[in-house]
Design a protein around this motif. Structure first.
Motif, short mmCIF file in Angstrom:
data_model
loop_
_atom_site.label_atom_id
_atom_site.label_comp_id
_atom_site.label_asym_id
_atom_site.label_seq_id
_atom_site.Cartn_x
_atom_site.Cartn_y
_atom_site.Cartn_z
N UNK A 97 0.81 -1.22 0.00
CA UNK A 97 0.00 0.00 0.00
C UNK A 97 0.84 1.27 0.00
N UNK A 98 2.18 1.15 -0.14
CA UNK A 98 3.02 2.33 -0.31
C UNK A 98 2.90 2.79 -1.76
N UNK A 99 3.29 4.02 -2.03
CA UNK A 99 3.20 4.56 -3.38
C UNK A 99 4.60 4.80 -3.93
N UNK A 100 4.78 4.53 -5.23
CA UNK A 100 6.08 4.73 -5.87
C UNK A 100 6.32 6.22 -6.10
N UNK A 101 7.47 6.71 -5.61
CA UNK A 101 7.79 8.13 -5.75
C UNK A 101 8.37 8.44 -7.13
N UNK A 102 8.93 7.43 -7.77
CA UNK A 102 9.49 7.57 -9.12
C UNK A 102 9.30 6.24 -9.86
N UNK A 103 9.64 6.26 -11.15
CA UNK A 103 9.59 5.02 -11.92
C UNK A 103 10.60 4.03 -11.37
N UNK A 104 10.19 2.78 -11.18
CA UNK A 104 11.07 1.73 -10.69
C UNK A 104 11.14 0.65 -11.77
N UNK A 105 12.33 0.42 -12.29
CA UNK A 105 12.50 -0.54 -13.37
C UNK A 105 12.40 -1.97 -12.85
N UNK A 106 12.02 -2.86 -13.74
CA UNK A 106 11.93 -4.28 -13.40
C UNK A 106 13.27 -4.79 -12.88
N UNK A 107 13.22 -5.65 -11.87
CA UNK A 107 14.38 -6.29 -11.24
C UNK A 107 15.24 -5.32 -10.42
N UNK A 108 14.75 -4.11 -10.18
CA UNK A 108 15.46 -3.17 -9.31
C UNK A 108 15.19 -3.51 -7.84
N UNK A 109 16.25 -3.50 -7.03
CA UNK A 109 16.07 -3.67 -5.59
C UNK A 109 15.39 -2.41 -5.05
N UNK A 110 14.26 -2.58 -4.39
CA UNK A 110 13.47 -1.44 -3.92
C UNK A 110 14.02 -0.95 -2.59
N UNK A 111 14.41 0.32 -2.55
CA UNK A 111 14.89 0.94 -1.32
C UNK A 111 13.81 1.86 -0.75
N UNK A 112 13.95 2.21 0.52
CA UNK A 112 12.94 3.04 1.18
C UNK A 112 12.80 4.40 0.51
N UNK A 113 13.87 4.91 -0.09
CA UNK A 113 13.81 6.22 -0.72
C UNK A 113 12.96 6.24 -1.98
#
Length: 285
Positions: A97-113
């Motif tokens: 339920x968090x929202x993406x602050x920017x585009x996140x590419x496939x297979x990218x490790x998701x960081x809190x920022x």
């Protein structure tokens, strides 16, 4: 005579030898140079590592997307202990339920920022689609089940709770719709707005108001269009509105229109909801 001269000569030699012995200066002390102390450098220990699970984008995630379990997966990676490292997300509770602050590419490790948490200012600004607004809907205590079962990003449907109490006489017929009906048998539910997104739940405050009453009215913040707010706010002036978990799987852009033919049935009325504009929503479109 000769012996006396020899004795005198020997004595003279002894005296001269003793004199030289006591007058001869001691040799200067030899300075001893201190040997340098060799300190062996400490042995470098190889950094210890550990295995952690981190969230990874399962597919390309667009900016403003509210994340669900379909958007990410977890994989194990090896990281050094006691070394500064990125703030990885290691559990679903910090991502759902968090929202993406920017585009996140496939297979990218998701960081809190890369994401914003519900109730944060960033979340509110990002989660709203252009042209939509936040609308607070007060929850009755009996509706607390919604907060326990739904979360940010889930969908809800809004219904009006009404009854047809049309009065008929020999010479006239007065159509009268009331919400709710005084007669339980006549009560009906009609969907008016469907498939709308929950931005977040506000559980209320425990502070006391000026009358020393607890201000603990819970609210749900919905994302609605201007037209949807007009309809809902108008109905709320003299009708009972009920909220239920949505029967739709995806967010409905125009929640006023996507209603089945059966749900569109409504007792006809020529009354305008808004002055100057004739709205047929309450007549089933």
């Amino acid at each position: 005579m000769k012996d006396k001269k020899l004795i005198v000569l020997y004595l003279a030699m002894i005296i001269v030898g003793l004199a030289l012995l006591f007058t001869k200066s001691a040799p200067p002390p030899v300075e001893q140079k201190a040997e340098p102390i060799v300190v062996e450098p400490p042995k470098k220990e190889e950094p210890k590592t550990e295995i952690i699970n981190v969230a990874v984008a399962k597919r390309d995630i667009s900016k403003k997307t509210i994340l669900t379990k379909d958007d990410y997966y977890f994989k194990s990676i090896e990281v050094a202990i006691n070394r500064e490292r990125p703030n990885f997300i290691t559990e679903p509770a910090r991502l759902d339920a968090y929202v993406a602050k920017n585009h996140i590419a496939k297979d990218t490790v998701i960081e809190e920022s890369l994401v914003a948490s519900p109730n944060s200012e960033d979340y509110i600004l990002l989660a709203l689609k252009e042209g939509n607004y936040m609308f607070p809907f007060n929850l009755d205590p009996i509706d607390s089940y919604l907060m326990k079962n739904l979360k940010s990003g889930d969908l809800i449907d809004l219904y009006v709770f009404y009854g047809d109490e049309t009065e008929r006489s020999a010479n006239s017929k007065e159509e009268k719709l009331v919400s709710p009906s005084r007669d339980f048998v006549k009560n009906r539910l009609k969907p008016i707005i469907v498939g709308k997104k929950v931005l977040y739940f506000d559980r209320g405050e425990d502070d006391l108001d000026k009358n020393y009453n607890k201000n603990n009215v819970a609210q749900v913040q919905l994302e609605l269009s201007n037209q949807e707010i007009k309809l809902l706010r108008t109905l709320m002036t003299n009708s009972t509105i009920i909220m239920y978990p949505s029967t739709f799987k995806k967010n409905v852009e125009d929640g006023l229109r996507l209603l089945s033919d059966k749900e569109k049935n409504w007792p006809l009325s020529e009354k305008d909801i808004f002055s100057g504009t004739r709205i047929n929503t309450l007549k089933g479109n």
